[in-house]
Design a protein around this motif. Structure first.
Motif, PDB file in Angstrom:
ATOM      1  N   LEU C  33       8.993   0.406   0.467  1.00 38.12           N
ATOM      2  CA  LEU C  33       8.817  -0.734  -0.327  1.00 38.12           C
ATOM      3  C   LEU C  33       8.906  -0.515  -1.678  1.00 38.12           C
ATOM      4  CD1 LEU C  33       5.145  -1.550   0.940  1.00 38.12           C
ATOM      5  CD2 LEU C  33       7.109  -3.254   1.083  1.00 38.12           C
ATOM      6  N   ILE C  77      -1.983  -1.102  -9.068  1.00 43.06           N
ATOM      7  CA  ILE C  77      -2.815  -1.707  -7.869  1.00 43.06           C
ATOM      8  C   ILE C  77      -3.751  -2.826  -8.228  1.00 43.06           C
ATOM      9  CG2 ILE C  77      -4.588  -1.102  -6.183  1.00 43.06           C
ATOM     10  CD1 ILE C  77      -1.912   0.101  -5.534  1.00 43.06           C
ATOM     11  N   SER C  78      -3.932  -3.693  -7.514  1.00 44.24           N
ATOM     12  CA  SER C  78      -4.888  -4.734  -7.613  1.00 44.24           C
ATOM     13  C   SER C  78      -5.977  -4.611  -6.427  1.00 44.24           C
ATOM     14  CB  SER C  78      -4.442  -6.068  -7.793  1.00 44.24           C
ATOM     15  OG  SER C  78      -3.664  -6.347  -6.448  1.00 44.24           O
ATOM     16  N   GLN C  79      -7.108  -5.148  -6.545  1.00 44.76           N
ATOM     17  CA  GLN C  79      -8.193  -5.276  -5.453  1.00 44.76           C
ATOM     18  C   GLN C  79      -8.746  -6.785  -5.492  1.00 44.76           C
ATOM     19  OE1 GLN C  79      -9.010  -2.861  -3.058  1.00 44.76           O
ATOM     20  NE2 GLN C  79     -10.076  -4.821  -2.211  1.00 44.76           N
ATOM     21  N   ASP C  80      -8.494  -7.408  -4.373  1.00 41.42           N
ATOM     22  CA  ASP C  80      -8.850  -8.757  -4.426  1.00 41.42           C
ATOM     23  C   ASP C  80      -8.361  -9.519  -5.784  1.00 41.42           C
ATOM     24  OD1 ASP C  80     -10.276  -8.057  -2.168  1.00 41.42           O
ATOM     25  OD2 ASP C  80     -12.017  -7.407  -3.277  1.00 41.42           O
ATOM     26  N   HIS C 175       7.034   9.794   9.873  1.00 42.93           N
ATOM     27  CA  HIS C 175       6.512   8.636  10.496  1.00 42.93           C
ATOM     28  C   HIS C 175       5.085   9.064  11.151  1.00 42.93           C
ATOM     29  CE1 HIS C 175       9.784   6.134  10.001  1.00 42.93           C
ATOM     30  NE2 HIS C 175      10.669   7.133  10.659  1.00 42.93           N
ATOM     31  N   GLN C 210      -4.522   2.232   6.092  1.00 40.90           N
ATOM     32  CA  GLN C 210      -4.352   0.584   6.479  1.00 40.90           C
ATOM     33  C   GLN C 210      -4.895  -0.084   4.947  1.00 40.90           C
ATOM     34  OE1 GLN C 210      -3.209  -0.744   9.156  1.00 40.90           O
ATOM     35  NE2 GLN C 210      -2.754   1.249   9.754  1.00 40.90           N
ATOM     36  N   THR C 211      -5.564   0.782   4.007  1.00 45.29           N
ATOM     37  CA  THR C 211      -6.251  -0.154   2.845  1.00 45.29           C
ATOM     38  C   THR C 211      -5.885   0.502   1.660  1.00 45.29           C
ATOM     39  OG1 THR C 211      -7.939   1.537   2.996  1.00 45.29           O
ATOM     40  CG2 THR C 211      -8.086  -0.367   4.380  1.00 45.29           C
ATOM     41  N   MET C 212      -5.333   1.550   1.644  1.00 44.29           N
ATOM     42  CA  MET C 212      -4.821   2.118   0.162  1.00 44.29           C
ATOM     43  C   MET C 212      -6.041   2.400  -0.619  1.00 44.29           C
ATOM     44  SD  MET C 212      -1.530   2.749   0.190  1.00 44.29           S
ATOM     45  CE  MET C 212      -0.900   2.547  -1.513  1.00 44.29           C
ATOM     46  N   SER C 216      -6.980   2.185  -4.796  1.00 45.71           N
ATOM     47  CA  SER C 216      -7.835   1.092  -5.142  1.00 45.71           C
ATOM     48  C   SER C 216      -8.947   1.627  -5.812  1.00 45.71           C
ATOM     49  CB  SER C 216      -8.392   0.056  -3.860  1.00 45.71           C
ATOM     50  OG  SER C 216      -9.255  -0.728  -4.404  1.00 45.71           O
TER      51      SER C 216
END
Lengths: 266, 266, 266, 266
Positions: C33, C77-80, C175, C210-212, C216
C-alpha cells in the motif's frame, strides 16, 4: 468536446499510422533544466496474489511537462514577466497548483492537417549541422521541393534529422549546438497561420540561443504552441508530407506542458 | 508504423471530437495499491531569466501506468505466474527495467472503431448501482436498444455512469463496491472479437472481486487490453454510439500501463 | 531547539557507532500500500561543464514517509476517524499539504537512550518464526536475560532477526506472515513509559493483523511513534543492549512519516 | 559500524539540541539544475479501513540528493572527467544505478565536533552581502573573535546569515549572487584538516562562480564533503560555537548526495 474540419478525413488514404513519439526510459535526452524520466516498479507479480492466482504489476514514473516527445503549454514561456495575452506570470503561478492560466489543461486534443518540412531532404543531406539555423526562406524552398503548401490551422513538422540521435544523449543535446528554426522562420510560420510548430530536437529553435527568441515569439507573443523531440525519420523516408495528425496532451491541471505521442496517418 | 482500416474515416461525419480523458491533479481517485498523481512546479517564471527577458516554467509529475484515464499493458496481470502467451512473469520483471515482455511499449497507437455500450441509458437510469454486475446479455440488449452492432477489432466502451464521480474519490472508489462487467460479459466481448475493453470505473470489472477474474480473462488469457477511468458522459448524452476512436499510450519501456486521453470523433 | 538529558552522554564509552538503517535502492521491500523507492540520475557528469572543466551529477528519488527504515508520524494512523488527541483526521488532511496536525514535522530530532530487546537471542534462535507474536512477558524475560532495564523516555528496539532478509523482499514481506509485538507487548511498553518503539520488520506488529491494533494503540491512542525496518543484527551480535540513540526525521511539512537512518552509539 | 572519538561526549554539557535542518515543502529554494521537492498524499485516512476502524495515511515525495538541507557525496563533482581519487566519472555512472563509486552510500553517519564560523557576527552585521566572498583570513579572524579553534576532523559550519531567507526563494537564490567561501578559504579549511564543510546557502561557495572552483577543490581534489542549506541562525544567536554534531545521510545506493537534518548538541 471540440471541433475539427471533418474534411481532413480525406488525408487518410492508405491507413498507415506513423508513430512520431520517441521511446521513454531512464536515460533519454533531456534539457538540464528539466527533470529526468524516472521509472520504478511499484509492485511486482507475486507481491499480492488474489484468490484463484491472479496477480498484478504496476509502476511509478517521474517526468515533467517537457520530458520526451512533448507539447509546450502556452504558459511555458513568459516575456518580461508576461504570458500570452498579457497575463502576469507571477500572479498566476503556484508551486502546488501550477499555472492558474495558460496551463496545458487548456489545450484540447489536437486533430489537424500536418505538413512535414523535410529540410535535410531538400538540402540533400542526412542531417543538419550542429547549430545550423533554418530560415523562412529555407522552409519555403523545402515546401516547393516537396510540392506541398502550408495552410491556415496546420501543424508544421520541422525535420532536422536529429531524431536518429535519441539513443545518444550526448549527440542529441550536443555542447556544440543543435539545428533549428530562427526567428525569421517562426515569423514565416505564424504568417501562414500554423497552429502548432513541431520539431525533432530539444529546443525547436536553433541552439545556442541566449534569448530563447523563437520560444518567446511563438508562445508568449502569438500563443502558438511548440512540440519537441518528435521522431520524424520514417515520415520523411516515406515522403508522407501531408497527413492527418493527432496529438493528445494529458489534461494536467496547471502544467507547463505534457508528454505526447503524436501520430500522422496517411 | 502500423496499419488501420482506412475505411474507418467515414465514421467522421461532423467533425466533433469528444474528449474521454478525466482531468489529472493531486487528489484524483486512485486504487489504493497504485501510486497517486503528484505535481510540483520545478521552476517558476523568474527563476532563470534569459537575455532580453524571456523566462520559462516547468514541472515534475509522479504517476504510474494506472493513474487517471489509462490503458493496461498486456503484462499488467498474471494468472498462476504467467502472462499472456505463457510468459513467466517473474523471469521477465525487473524493478528498474519493468516488464521485459508484454510491456505497454508493445502497444501501437490505437486507431479503431469504438462502440459505446450505454448500459444506464438502456436501463433508463442515471447511473448503475454500487456493485452492480453487467452481463453479456445486458451488453447485447444495450446494443439492440441503441441500434448498433459490435464488430471484429472494435473498442468496446462500457458506460456505468460513474464518470460523474471523478471529483469525489469517496464515491468513485466506494467501499460498498462499483458497477462493472462480469466474466460472462467479458466472454461475450471476446467472442465478438473486440480488441480493447474500456470503462468509466477504476476496475472495469464489478467490484468487490476476490479474484480479478475479468482482468485475468481479458489480459492474461486473451491479451485483450483494458482501459479504465474514461469519461463517457458526454458521448452518451449526445448518443455518439459509434465513433472514430484514438488512444495513444506513452511508449514507456517495460511499463505495466500508461495514462491516455482517448478521443472519439464523429 | 529541544532538550535531552545531558547525562545520556555517559552511554558513550567506546565510540562505536552502529548504523541501524537499511540501504535504499529500487527493489527494497515495501508494503504494497506504500510507494516504492525510485531512483534516476537527473544529470550526469559531462552534461553541463563549467569553465575550467568541473561538472556535477545529481539525482531524483521517489519515496514516501514509510519507505525503507522510517519513523511514523503520530498522524499516520487514525482510529474511528480520529488521530491522537481526538483530532478529526478528515478535517486536517489535504492531498497537497498533507496532515495539518500530527505530521512528522512536529517530531524533533530524537536523542535518547535505547534498549535492545533481542528476543531471538533470549529464545536462542537465529530468527523468530513467520507470524510469531511477541508478548509483554517475552519482552520482560528478554530484558532479564540481557540484564537490562527499560526506563521512562527510552526507545525500545525490538529485534525479530528479520533484518537479514532485506535483500530478499519475498521473505521480508512473506505471504505467510511476519513476527512482531502484539497488543499485550505494546501495553507493556507504554506502561514503562517508552517514547518510541522500533522494530526490524515492515509492520512492527505481528502480521497478519486484521485490525492494526498495535498501530492504533501506540499511535492513535498513546502518541507513541513507531520506527520500522531497522537493521538490528550487528547491535545484537555485539550485545550493545543500551546505547546513545539518535534518529532524525526529515522535517517534511504534513508528512505521515519520514525515512530515517538511526544510529546507536556505545 | 564506524568509530568516533568517545571524548567528544564532553561537548554535551547542557543537553540542548539545535536543529540545523530547514523545513521541507513544495516551494523551498532549490538550484535550477536540481529537481524540486514534491509532495502528495498517496492514501488518506478513510481510503482503506481495517476491521475495528483503524485507517492510515501515507505520502509520496520527490526529491534529489541536493534538495533542502543536504550533504554532497564525494562523487557529486568531477574535474576534467575525474572524481576524487582519479575515478573516471563516465565509466562509473549509470542512469538507473547512479555512481558505482563515490556515492553517498559510502558515507557513514557523521558524529563529530563542529565549529561555527559566525562571519556576520564577527563583522557585526546581520547578514553578509550578495556575492560577498569569505576568505581564509576572514575565517581565522572569526575564530579569534569567537575564542575558538578548529581541529583535525572537525565539521566547519560557515554562517552567512542566509538561513533567514528560506521562506523567500527569490532572496535565497538571488540573481545578484549569494555570499560564500572562496578558494582561499577552502584551502584554509583543508589545511586545518576539517572533514566536512557546511554552509547556510545553496552553493557554499561564493556565487556567481563560473568555475565551481570551491566544489572542485573540496570534493574532487580533497574528498572533503560539503553540506548546504543548513539553518545556523539559532546556533549563532546562542553562541554555541563548538558542539557535538550529528548528520546522517540516507544510505541511497549510488546517489550524488542526500537530504540530511543535522543537529548540534551542547
Amino acid at each position: 468536446m471540440s471541433n475539427m474540419d471533418e474534411g481532413l478525413k480525406h488525408l487518410i488514404t492508405k491507413g498507415v499510422v506513423y508513430d512520431l513519439g520517441q521511446p521513454l526510459y531512464p536515460g533519454i535526452p533531456h534539457h538540464p533544466l528539466h527533470p529526468p524520466f524516472g521509472y520504478v516498479m511499484a509492485r511486482q507479480h507475486g507481491d499480492v496474489i488474489f484468490k484463484e492466482g491472479a496477480s498484478s504489476a504496476n509502476d511509478l514514473f517521474t517526468l515533467g511537462g517537457h520530458t520526451g516527445t512533448h507539447l509546450d503549454a502556452v504558459g511555458h514561456i513568459s516575456q518580461d514577466g508576461k504570458l500570452f495575452g498579457g497575463v502576469d506570470a507571477k500572479s498566476v503561478q503556484d508551486w502546488r497548483y501550477g499555472l492558474g492560466q495558460c496551463g496545458i489543461n487548456e489545450t484540447a486534443p489536437i486533430v489537424a492537417r500536418a505538413v512535414l518540412f523535410d529540410v535535410p531532404g531538400w538540402k540533400r543531406v542526412d542531417v543538419l549541422d550542429k547549430g545550423q539555423a533554418i530560415s523562412g526562406e529555407d522552409l519555403e524552398k523545402t515546401l516547393g521541393w516537396e510540392g506541398q503548401e502550408i495552410k491556415q490551422g496546420d501543424v508544421a513538422l520541422i525535420r532536422t534529422g536529429w531524431g536518429k540521435y535519441w539513443d545518444d544523449p550526448e549527440s542529441f543535446n550536443s555542447h556544440e549546438g543543435t539545428p533549428g528554426i530562427n526567428l525569421d522562420a517562426a515569423q514565416f510560420l505564424v504568417e501562414k497561420g500554423v497552429r502548432f510548430v513541431a520539431a525533432d530536437t530539444t529546443a525547436c529553435e536553433v541552439v545556442p540561443s541566449q534569448t530563447m527568441e523563437v520560444h518567446s515569439f511563438l508562445l508568449a507573443q502569438n500563443g502558438v504552441q511548440i512540440m519537441e523531440m518528435l521522431n520524424l525519420e520514417v515520415l520523411a523516408k516515406e515522403k508522407a508530407y501531408a497527413s492527418f495528425f493527432v496529438a493528445i496532451p494529458l489534461p494536467i491541471s496547471g502544467a507547463s506542458g505534457s508528454p505526447i505521442r503524436p501520430i500522422a496517418i496517411v
